[in-house]
Design an enzyme around this catalytic site. Structure first.
Site, PDB file in Angstrom:
ATOM      1  N   ASN A   1       0.859  -1.181   0.000  1.00 48.37           N
ATOM      2  CA  ASN A   1       0.000   0.000   0.000  1.00 48.37           C
ATOM      3  C   ASN A   1       0.899   1.236   0.000  1.00 48.37           C
ATOM      4  OD1 ASN A   1      -1.807   2.053   0.526  1.00 48.37           O
ATOM      5  ND2 ASN A   1      -2.238   1.421   2.643  1.00 48.37           N
TER       6      ASN A   1
ATOM      7  N   SER B   1       3.416  -1.834  10.362  1.00 46.08           N
ATOM      8  CA  SER B   1       4.865  -1.899  10.632  1.00 46.08           C
ATOM      9  C   SER B   1       5.500  -3.234  10.223  1.00 46.08           C
ATOM     10  CB  SER B   1       5.144  -1.590  12.107  1.00 46.08           C
ATOM     11  OG  SER B   1       4.722  -0.275  12.409  1.00 46.08           O
TER      12      SER B   1
ATOM     13  N   GLU C   1      -6.898   4.954   7.626  1.00 44.48           N
ATOM     14  CA  GLU C   1      -6.626   6.360   7.310  1.00 44.48           C
ATOM     15  C   GLU C   1      -7.808   6.994   6.574  1.00 44.48           C
ATOM     16  OE1 GLU C   1      -2.825   5.705   5.443  1.00 44.48           O
ATOM     17  OE2 GLU C   1      -1.997   5.168   7.390  1.00 44.48           O
TER      18      GLU C   1
ATOM     19  N   HIS D   1      -9.544   1.309   4.685  1.00 44.15           N
ATOM     20  CA  HIS D   1      -8.279   1.542   5.400  1.00 44.15           C
ATOM     21  C   HIS D   1      -8.531   2.539   6.535  1.00 44.15           C
ATOM     22  CE1 HIS D   1      -4.239   2.769   6.394  1.00 44.15           C
ATOM     23  NE2 HIS D   1      -3.822   1.652   5.812  1.00 44.15           N
TER      24      HIS D   1
ATOM     25  N   GLU E   1      -5.425  -4.751  10.631  1.00 42.14           N
ATOM     26  CA  GLU E   1      -4.449  -3.669  10.797  1.00 42.14           C
ATOM     27  C   GLU E   1      -4.749  -2.911  12.080  1.00 42.14           C
ATOM     28  OE1 GLU E   1      -2.393  -2.643   6.809  1.00 42.14           O
ATOM     29  OE2 GLU E   1      -3.946  -1.184   7.253  1.00 42.14           O
TER      30      GLU E   1
ATOM     31  N   GLY F   1       2.593   2.361  10.923  1.00 40.68           N
ATOM     32  CA  GLY F   1       3.565   3.431  10.710  1.00 40.68           C
ATOM     33  C   GLY F   1       4.400   3.798  11.921  1.00 40.68           C
TER      34      GLY F   1
ATOM     35  N   LYS G   1       0.133   4.289  -0.309  1.00 44.28           N
ATOM     36  CA  LYS G   1      -0.489   5.509   0.221  1.00 44.28           C
ATOM     37  C   LYS G   1      -0.225   6.678  -0.742  1.00 44.28           C
ATOM     38  CE  LYS G   1      -0.116   3.453   4.759  1.00 44.28           C
ATOM     39  NZ  LYS G   1      -0.050   3.616   6.199  1.00 44.28           N
TER      40      LYS G   1
HETATM   41  P1  PGA Z   1       2.874   0.550   7.625  1.00 46.92           P
HETATM   42  O1  PGA Z   1       1.391   0.762   7.014  1.00 46.92           O
HETATM   43  O2  PGA Z   1       3.395  -0.747   7.064  1.00 46.92           O
HETATM   44  O3  PGA Z   1       3.654   1.742   7.159  1.00 46.92           O
HETATM   45  O4  PGA Z   1       2.725   0.483   9.107  1.00 46.92           O
HETATM   46  C1  PGA Z   1       0.507  -0.315   6.860  1.00 46.92           C
HETATM   47  C2  PGA Z   1      -0.812   0.166   6.313  1.00 46.92           C
HETATM   48  O5  PGA Z   1      -1.295   1.222   6.733  1.00 46.92           O
HETATM   49  O6  PGA Z   1      -1.400  -0.498   5.438  1.00 46.92           O
END
Ligand code: PGA
Length: 263
Positions: free
Chosen positions: A14, A222, A106, A104, A176, A182, A16
């Protein structure tokens, strides 16, 4: 009935809001080269660039016959209409997109996507014969209050409520935990296994045991080359959804290798 060994591992990147279309071309070329040399044919690998990159990446994948699946990060549920700024599932399908992330955290947080909106998007993705990757997960506060299971149950039930069992079996769910996204510290394999069990028990109630066994469950938050093997080794975890580490072709390729080594 499907067992774990029938479920192909899936590693999804992903991106983003990173990589413009020039950077995207370079990234998939570098990744595709590594995948070809490594002969990674027993794991599905998808990249989910921003909308503006999709056409460029689609062209590179087709021209070079690269074994990568094209993914998107979201979509609108209507096929077309007066929805300024939106991109429909139908448009993505026309670009050869195979997998679409829905719900997601976010987007739930920054774009106000409710469980109802997530369900509509998921339905549109299925209607256009693509695979939804439904993201679910609890906040740090919900976890501290012991509400993880309840939150996962709600999210899975609301997203899948109207989906036919045969279609549900083809879906992917990504657990998640929001507190692990992150931050550089993933949840434990035990957390991932427990969440996978909750997801499958809800799907089993909604659509039967064989749909629950067929559906793939990923872990995200992460993920890096060092922790992939232990996370994918967790019971009921069929792959990973990778954010930050998917932007670097070398790191992402090492994650693919880590997921594959266990099969
Ligand atoms: P990350 O993001 O691997 O940077 O923690 C995962 C995600 O939000 O899909």
């Amino acid at each position: 009935m499907s067992t774990r060994s029938d479920r192909r591992p899936l590693v999804s990147g992903n991106w983003k809001m990173h990589h413009d279309h020039i950077e995207a071309i370079r990234t998939v070329e570098a990744l595709g080269l590594r995948m070809r040399e490594g002969r990674v044919e027993d794991v599905d690998v998808s990249v989910h660039p921003p909308f503006t990159d999709l056409r460029s990446v689609q062209t590179v994948l087709a021209d070079r016959s690269l074994a990568l699946l094209l993914g998107a990060q979201s979509c609108h549920w209507e096929d077309q209409g007066a929805f300024t700024g939106e991109v429909s599932a139908r448009m993505l399908a026309r670009l050869d997109v195979k997998l679409v992330i829905v719900g997601h955290s976010e987007r739930r947080l920054h774009c106000g996507e409710s469980d109802e909106v997530v369900a509509r998007k998921l339905g549109a993705v299925l209607r256009h014969a693509m695979t939804p990757i439904l993201c679910v997960g609890e906040t740090a506060d919900e976890r501290a209050a012991g509400l993880t299971e309840q939150r996962l149950v709600e999210q899975v039930e609301r997203a899948f409520g109207g989906v036919a069992p045969a279609a549900l079996a083809t879906c992917v769910v990504a657990y998640e935990p929001i507190w692990a996204i992150g931050v550089g510290a993933a949840a434990t394999p035990e957390d991932a296994a427990a969440a996978s069990e909750v997801v499958r028990s809800v799907v089993s109630k909604l659509a039967g045991k064989s749909a629950a066994e067929a559906l793939r469950v990923l872990y995200g938050g992460s993920v890096d080359p060092e922790n992939t093997a232990s996370l994918v080794g967790a019971d009921g975890v069929d792959g990973v959804l990778v954010g930050g580490a998917s932007l670097d072709p070398e790191k992402f390729y090492r994650i693919v290798e880590g997921a594959r080594a266990l099969r």
